[in-house]
Design an enzyme around this catalytic site. Structure first.
Site, mmCIF file in Angstrom:
data_model
loop_
_atom_site.group_PDB
_atom_site.id
_atom_site.type_symbol
_atom_site.label_atom_id
_atom_site.label_comp_id
_atom_site.label_asym_id
_atom_site.label_seq_id
_atom_site.Cartn_x
_atom_site.Cartn_y
_atom_site.Cartn_z
ATOM 1 N N TRP A 166 0.798 -1.230 0.000
ATOM 2 C CA TRP A 166 0.000 0.000 0.000
ATOM 3 C C TRP A 166 0.831 1.281 0.000
ATOM 4 O O TRP A 166 0.277 2.367 -0.083
ATOM 5 C CB TRP A 166 -0.889 0.036 1.256
ATOM 6 C CG TRP A 166 -0.196 -0.438 2.507
ATOM 7 C CD1 TRP A 166 -0.321 -1.670 3.086
ATOM 8 C CD2 TRP A 166 0.754 0.278 3.309
ATOM 9 N NE1 TRP A 166 0.492 -1.770 4.200
ATOM 10 C CE2 TRP A 166 1.155 -0.580 4.358
ATOM 11 C CE3 TRP A 166 1.297 1.552 3.259
ATOM 12 C CZ2 TRP A 166 2.086 -0.212 5.335
ATOM 13 C CZ3 TRP A 166 2.228 1.929 4.219
ATOM 14 C CH2 TRP A 166 2.611 1.045 5.242
ATOM 15 N N LYS A 190 -3.182 -8.340 -7.597
ATOM 16 C CA LYS A 190 -3.919 -8.241 -6.331
ATOM 17 C C LYS A 190 -3.218 -7.138 -5.535
ATOM 18 O O LYS A 190 -2.220 -7.378 -4.882
ATOM 19 C CB LYS A 190 -3.854 -9.582 -5.580
ATOM 20 C CG LYS A 190 -5.017 -9.830 -4.628
ATOM 21 C CD LYS A 190 -5.269 -8.746 -3.602
ATOM 22 C CE LYS A 190 -4.349 -8.816 -2.392
ATOM 23 N NZ LYS A 190 -4.594 -7.707 -1.436
ATOM 24 N N PRO A 191 -3.750 -5.908 -5.615
ATOM 25 C CA PRO A 191 -3.105 -4.815 -4.876
ATOM 26 C C PRO A 191 -3.507 -4.835 -3.404
ATOM 27 O O PRO A 191 -4.422 -5.568 -3.021
ATOM 28 C CB PRO A 191 -3.637 -3.573 -5.583
ATOM 29 C CG PRO A 191 -4.984 -3.971 -6.110
ATOM 30 C CD PRO A 191 -4.951 -5.466 -6.355
ATOM 31 N N ALA A 192 -2.842 -4.008 -2.605
ATOM 32 C CA ALA A 192 -3.107 -4.008 -1.155
ATOM 33 C C ALA A 192 -4.471 -3.412 -0.846
ATOM 34 O O ALA A 192 -4.868 -2.400 -1.428
ATOM 35 C CB ALA A 192 -2.024 -3.220 -0.434
ATOM 36 N N GLU A 193 -5.170 -4.026 0.077
ATOM 37 C CA GLU A 193 -6.521 -3.586 0.422
ATOM 38 C C GLU A 193 -6.520 -2.214 1.120
ATOM 39 O O GLU A 193 -7.507 -1.506 1.101
ATOM 40 C CB GLU A 193 -7.219 -4.639 1.298
ATOM 41 C CG GLU A 193 -6.464 -5.077 2.559
ATOM 42 C CD GLU A 193 -5.504 -6.253 2.321
ATOM 43 O OE1 GLU A 193 -4.886 -6.293 1.242
ATOM 44 O OE2 GLU A 193 -5.368 -7.096 3.233
ATOM 45 N N SER A 244 5.884 -7.595 2.986
ATOM 46 C CA SER A 244 6.673 -7.916 4.177
ATOM 47 C C SER A 244 7.365 -9.277 4.023
ATOM 48 O O SER A 244 6.887 -10.154 3.301
ATOM 49 C CB SER A 244 5.745 -7.955 5.389
ATOM 50 O OG SER A 244 4.739 -8.929 5.168
ATOM 51 N N GLU A 265 10.255 -8.833 -3.379
ATOM 52 C CA GLU A 265 10.823 -7.543 -2.976
ATOM 53 C C GLU A 265 10.308 -7.276 -1.576
ATOM 54 O O GLU A 265 9.151 -6.910 -1.394
ATOM 55 C CB GLU A 265 10.351 -6.422 -3.916
ATOM 56 C CG GLU A 265 10.720 -6.624 -5.361
ATOM 57 C CD GLU A 265 12.184 -6.348 -5.647
ATOM 58 O OE1 GLU A 265 12.981 -6.160 -4.698
ATOM 59 O OE2 GLU A 265 12.540 -6.334 -6.830
ATOM 60 N N CYS A 299 10.274 0.920 1.238
ATOM 61 C CA CYS A 299 11.096 -0.262 1.534
ATOM 62 C C CYS A 299 12.567 0.106 1.560
ATOM 63 O O CYS A 299 13.334 -0.436 2.336
ATOM 64 C CB CYS A 299 10.828 -1.338 0.497
ATOM 65 S SG CYS A 299 11.026 -0.722 -1.166
ATOM 66 N N GLN A 345 -0.572 0.715 11.805
ATOM 67 C CA GLN A 345 0.812 1.141 11.574
ATOM 68 C C GLN A 345 1.191 2.277 12.527
ATOM 69 O O GLN A 345 2.301 2.319 13.045
ATOM 70 C CB GLN A 345 0.987 1.597 10.123
ATOM 71 C CG GLN A 345 0.997 0.472 9.118
ATOM 72 C CD GLN A 345 2.149 -0.507 9.343
ATOM 73 O OE1 GLN A 345 1.938 -1.641 9.744
ATOM 74 N NE2 GLN A 345 3.367 -0.069 9.109
ATOM 75 N N GLU A 397 12.632 -3.473 10.854
ATOM 76 C CA GLU A 397 12.018 -2.514 9.952
ATOM 77 C C GLU A 397 10.809 -1.884 10.639
ATOM 78 O O GLU A 397 9.872 -2.579 11.038
ATOM 79 C CB GLU A 397 11.578 -3.192 8.655
ATOM 80 C CG GLU A 397 11.076 -2.170 7.663
ATOM 81 C CD GLU A 397 10.638 -2.787 6.346
ATOM 82 O OE1 GLU A 397 9.937 -3.799 6.378
ATOM 83 O OE2 GLU A 397 11.005 -2.224 5.299
HETATM 84 P P1 NAD Z 1 2.134 -7.169 3.473
HETATM 85 O O1 NAD Z 1 3.137 -8.216 3.259
HETATM 86 O O2 NAD Z 1 1.269 -7.251 4.646
HETATM 87 O O3 NAD Z 1 1.135 -7.090 2.224
HETATM 88 C C1 NAD Z 1 1.606 -7.003 0.900
HETATM 89 C C2 NAD Z 1 0.562 -7.594 -0.013
HETATM 90 O O4 NAD Z 1 0.412 -8.985 0.287
HETATM 91 C C3 NAD Z 1 -0.836 -6.983 0.115
HETATM 92 O O5 NAD Z 1 -1.432 -6.902 -1.164
HETATM 93 C C4 NAD Z 1 -1.574 -8.004 0.963
HETATM 94 O O6 NAD Z 1 -2.960 -8.003 0.749
HETATM 95 C C5 NAD Z 1 -0.966 -9.291 0.448
HETATM 96 N N1 NAD Z 1 -1.081 -10.421 1.368
HETATM 97 C C6 NAD Z 1 -1.252 -10.419 2.714
HETATM 98 N N2 NAD Z 1 -1.344 -11.690 3.180
HETATM 99 C C7 NAD Z 1 -1.224 -12.510 2.116
HETATM 100 C C8 NAD Z 1 -1.210 -13.918 1.961
HETATM 101 N N3 NAD Z 1 -1.356 -14.736 2.993
HETATM 102 N N4 NAD Z 1 -1.028 -14.418 0.723
HETATM 103 C C9 NAD Z 1 -0.862 -13.607 -0.347
HETATM 104 N N5 NAD Z 1 -0.879 -12.255 -0.254
HETATM 105 C C10 NAD Z 1 -1.048 -11.714 0.963
HETATM 106 O O7 NAD Z 1 2.972 -5.829 3.379
HETATM 107 P P2 NAD Z 1 2.421 -4.349 3.566
HETATM 108 O O8 NAD Z 1 2.134 -4.177 5.008
HETATM 109 O O9 NAD Z 1 1.358 -4.062 2.582
HETATM 110 O O10 NAD Z 1 3.702 -3.511 3.116
HETATM 111 C C11 NAD Z 1 4.739 -3.215 3.978
HETATM 112 C C12 NAD Z 1 5.919 -4.110 3.742
HETATM 113 O O11 NAD Z 1 6.249 -4.160 2.338
HETATM 114 C C13 NAD Z 1 7.169 -3.637 4.404
HETATM 115 O O12 NAD Z 1 7.829 -4.719 5.015
HETATM 116 C C14 NAD Z 1 8.006 -3.059 3.263
HETATM 117 O O13 NAD Z 1 9.367 -3.004 3.480
HETATM 118 C C15 NAD Z 1 7.629 -3.940 2.148
HETATM 119 N N6 NAD Z 1 7.871 -3.282 0.855
HETATM 120 C C16 NAD Z 1 8.916 -3.702 0.101
HETATM 121 C C17 NAD Z 1 9.204 -3.092 -1.095
HETATM 122 C C18 NAD Z 1 10.361 -3.541 -1.925
HETATM 123 O O14 NAD Z 1 10.403 -3.244 -3.097
HETATM 124 N N7 NAD Z 1 11.327 -4.248 -1.396
HETATM 125 C C19 NAD Z 1 8.395 -2.061 -1.546
HETATM 126 C C20 NAD Z 1 7.334 -1.656 -0.762
HETATM 127 C C21 NAD Z 1 7.074 -2.296 0.446
#
Ligand code: NAD
Length: 495
Positions: A166, A190-193, A244, A265, A299, A345, A397
């Site tokens: 997100w 599937k983007p973040a909710e 994450s 990533e 990130c 958060q 992080e």
């Molecule tokens: P998150 O891992 O909670 O969610 C990311 C995505 O995964 C969302 O679309 C979420 O709906 C989906 N998701 C959640 N549970 C899932 C499951 N069981 N199976 C499949 N998909 C699932 O991360 P977040 O809280 O949205 O983002 C923050 C994290 O993302 C931080 O750790 C950050 O460092 C990382 N991030 C990394 C980069 C990079 O390029 N390295 C870029 C941006 C964010």
């Protein structure tokens, strides 16, 4: 800014409780779900402004089938040049509608409007860069035995799955979808909710640009439902996941069920190493910006600064001065930073700050959000230091505007501290000594190393990705085209 302005939210498929409702985008159609829609909240005011369809296995099945049909149909028949032209048209549409799109993104994420505008320019640039590259990826001819002609051709992987976070909904769309489409894959996103309505706006522009049905499909919904269904789907050929480390592991495990390749990533705890001979004013400005941009929810945020002891105090005073001048505000205030994404958060970041204080870690600077921002999810940008490497603010992080300052005496110690976390995404090195620049660039374990700069220019052209717990595989640059395609070796015996 009005929440219910239909001119601002034209992609919304209807209304729910008086607010725009965004539906799934499958085969160029807007598709509803039977499940109750998810509420989208504006972080700057903590008020709902839209609803999102909540999809699961059924919608994912339908989207994967649409993508497969596109590969076998109109989309699969396009030449690389034709694909590239559609992408360039999409890029132009984003620039044409930049202002409207930027306001939607700013509203959804809470980020300052200038940053949202920069995100839209980045999306346009992703589609320009990869659209231009679409017909410039060549195969190879290999000299072999007499009588044989051997060629290596590059082909799409097939149906590519994309799961995004997100923090930069628009930029993530550009970064992962553009190279996939350039190589002729059909994508399911599937983007973040928490924040993603911009992706549905982009879907509408994809139709306007002329993309055939099924080239791009978007299913919104919860990670554990729609995301999990997508990553374990038997019909996909690749997964790109940004998010994450914990969820990254789940996605990789799910993809392994069908031996599907994965690019991950994940997060970071990126250090900037500052030596006494550096341009300290420039370094201090960049160190402050690298952890406060997007309220630290990046990130590649520079969440640690590793400073030579001889200059620790004067340099950190420069950084502290810049923190004290930070402007915090709502998107329309166009401040230096806005709120974080949601209450979960916000509370998580505040707990990191409170625990470090409890541990007796000195606070070197803290900026306070104004009282009239209390309704939104704001946090105080904070600098701690010196921090021991084992303290959570130095090794975990936080994903917020919290900087941990660490101190070193020797070059070896600087490198050990820089490499001293589980992450390895990005690093910065500040020194005028050319030989030292080279030594550190070689010894720091990280996907990118910036010397006397940090995250320069956004870097659509620059391969990006992690080592260690920060993930594997590369996005951005021409390398993304290799990740999102495969090769076939054709051996022709002609006698
Ligand atoms: P998150 O891992 O909670 O969610 C990311 C995505 O995964 C969302 O679309 C979420 O709906 C989906 N998701 C959640 N549970 C899932 C499951 N069981 N199976 C499949 N998909 C699932 O991360 P977040 O809280 O949205 O983002 C923050 C994290 O993302 C931080 O750790 C950050 O460092 C990382 N991030 C990394 C980069 C990079 O390029 N390295 C870029 C941006 C964010």
């Amino acid at each position: 800014m009005r929440n219910d302005d239909p001119a601002l939210f034209p992609a919304a498929g209807g209304r729910h409780d008086g607010l725009p409702l965004y539906r799934h985008f499958i085969a160029n159609e807007w598709v509803s779900s039977s499940a109750a829609p998810l509420t989208v909240v504006a972080p700057a005011t903590a008020t709902p402004f839209a609803f999102l369809a909540s999809g699961g296995a059924t919608e994912i099945d339908r989207a994967v089938a649409a993508a497969r049909a596109a590969l076998d149909g109109d989309w699969g028949r396009l030449t690389a040049t034709e694909r590239g032209r559609l992408m360039l048209r999409f890029s132009a549409l984003v620039l044409e509608q930049l202002e409207r799109l930027a306001w939607i993104e700013a509203h959804d994420t809470g980020k300052p409007i200038s940053q949202a505008r920069a995100d839209m320019r980045a999306v346009a640039r992703y589609f320009e860069f990869y659209g231009g590259a679409a017909d410039k990826v060549h195969g190879d001819v290999i000299p072999y035995l007499n009588g044989y002609n051997v060629s290596v051709v590059r082909e799409p992987l097939g149906v590519t799955a994309h799961i995004t976070p997100w923090n930069y909904p628009a930029q993530m769309f550009g970064r992962t979808i553009a190279p996939a489409l350039a190589m002729g894959n059909a994508a399911v996103l599937k983007p973040a909710e928490e924040a993603c309505v911009i992706c549905l706006e982009f879907a509408r522009l994809a139709v306007e640009a002329g993309f055939p049905p099924g080239a791009l499909n978007i299913v919104t919904g919860l990670g554990e439902q729609a995301g999990a269904a997508l990553s374990r789907h038997a019909g996909i050929n690749f997964v790109s996941f940004t998010g994450s480390p914990e969820v990254g592991r789940l996605v990789q495990e799910a993809a392994a069920l069908h031996h599907v390749p994965v690019v991950l990533e994940l997060g970071g705890k990126s250090p900037q190493v500052v030596f006494a001979d550096a341009d300290l004013q420039a370094a201090a400005t960049t160190v402050c910006k690298a952890i406060t941009q997007n309220a630290g929810q990046t990130c590649s945020a520079g969440s640690r600064v590793v400073v030579e002891r001889a200059i620790f105090e004067p340099f950190m005073a420069m950084v502290a001065q810049r923190f004290s001048e930070l402007r915090i505000g709502r998107p329309e205030d166009d401040a230096d930073l806005g709120p974080v994404i949601n209450q979960v958060q916000q509370q998580r970041i505040l707990a990191f700050i409170a625990n470090a204080r409890k541990d007796g870690v000195p606070v070197l600077a803290q900026a306070r959000p104004a009282a009239d921002l209390a309704q939104g999810y704001f946090v105080p940008p904070t600098v701690f230091g010196p921090v021991d490497i084992t303290n959570p603010v130095a090794c975990q992080e936080i994903f917020g505007p919290v900087l941990a300052a660490q101190v070193f005496d020797t070059e070896d110690e600087a490198i050990a501290i820089a490499n001293g976390t589980e992450f390895g995404l990005v690093a910065g090195v500040w020194t005028r000594d050319g030989a030292r620049q080279q030594r550190l660039a070689k010894r720091i374990v990280s996907g990118q190393v910036f010397i006397n700069c940090y995250g320069a220019g956004g870097g659509v052209e620059l391969p990006f990705g992690g080592t260690k717990r920060s993930g594997h595989g590369r996005e951005k640059g021409l390398m993304a085209l290799e990740e999102m395609s495969t090769t076939k070796t054709v051996v022709n015996f002609h006698g």
